[in-house]
Motif scaffolding. Structure first.
Motif, PDB file in Angstrom:
ATOM      1  N   GLU A  39       1.036   4.170  -2.897  1.00  0.00           N
ATOM      2  CA  GLU A  39       0.827   5.591  -2.566  1.00  0.00           C
ATOM      3  C   GLU A  39       1.972   6.450  -3.084  1.00  0.00           C
ATOM      4  N   PRO A  76       0.813  -1.224   0.000  1.00  0.00           N
ATOM      5  CA  PRO A  76       0.000   0.000   0.000  1.00  0.00           C
ATOM      6  C   PRO A  76       0.847   1.275   0.000  1.00  0.00           C
ATOM      7  N   LYS A  77       1.928   1.281   0.782  1.00  0.00           N
ATOM      8  CA  LYS A  77       2.799   2.464   0.829  1.00  0.00           C
ATOM      9  C   LYS A  77       3.498   2.659  -0.518  1.00  0.00           C
ATOM     10  N   ASP A 136      -2.196   2.058  -8.513  1.00  0.00           N
ATOM     11  CA  ASP A 136      -3.242   1.307  -7.822  1.00  0.00           C
ATOM     12  C   ASP A 136      -2.744  -0.086  -7.449  1.00  0.00           C
ATOM     13  N   LYS A 137      -3.591  -0.817  -6.698  1.00  0.00           N
ATOM     14  CA  LYS A 137      -3.228  -2.151  -6.207  1.00  0.00           C
ATOM     15  C   LYS A 137      -2.829  -3.094  -7.335  1.00  0.00           C
ATOM     16  N   TYR A 139      -0.869  -7.594   0.557  1.00  0.00           N
ATOM     17  CA  TYR A 139      -0.922  -6.353   1.312  1.00  0.00           C
ATOM     18  C   TYR A 139      -0.528  -6.498   2.767  1.00  0.00           C
TER      19      TYR A 139
END
Length: 150
Positions: A57, A53-54, A62-63, A89
């Motif tokens: 960001e 996730p970091k 995106d994922k 994740y």
């Protein structure tokens, strides 16, 4: 006003096109594509590892993109995953020794490209330029989320 828009759009497009071409040429050495450079450079700043996730960001991805890129980098032996392996994740991604070498190579090449690209700018103009880019980026990000005012 249209002239400013055209100049701005053209400049951003040209910068992006040439930057991606250079990144692609550098990443070909590793059997990768230009966008992988962003992940390697970002991970290089986090030697203790970074979560998916970091990473998403920081890279503005995106994922799905993070998942795809980490899978490719793992297969190339440039990244390892520590922690819970069943869940992308959870856990942390780290550069391998080979990944650190690749990231350092790319970092040096990027620094050289930025240095050459900005060679005609004084330190003062360079600082103003980066501040302006940051402001434009933040404003456009906000506009893209909220839409243009009526």
């Amino acid at each position: 006003m249209v002239d400013r828009f055209e100049r701005f759009s053209y400049a951003i497009s040209e910068i992006s096109r040439h930057w991606h071409k250079l990144a692609t040429e550098e990443m070909e050495k590793y059997g990768l594509k230009g966008p992988h450079s962003v992940y390697l450079l970002t991970m290089h700043r986090y030697p203790e590892g970074i979560t998916a996730p970091k990473l998403g960001e920081l890279c503005g991805k995106d994922k799905a993109d993070v998942s795809r890129m980490m899978s490719i980098l793992e297969k190339k032996g440039l990244v390892t995953k520590e922690g819970i392996h069943q869940n992308l994740y959870r856990g942390v991604f780290k550069l391998t020794g080979e990944g650190k070498d690749a990231a350092e190579h790319v970092r040096k090449r990027v620094s050289l490209a930025v240095e050459i690209a900005g060679k005609d700018l004084t330190d003062e103009k360079r600082e103003i330029f980066y501040e302006a880019l940051e402001s434009i980026t933040l404003n456009l990000r906000q506009l893209s989320k909220e839409g243009l005012p009526k």
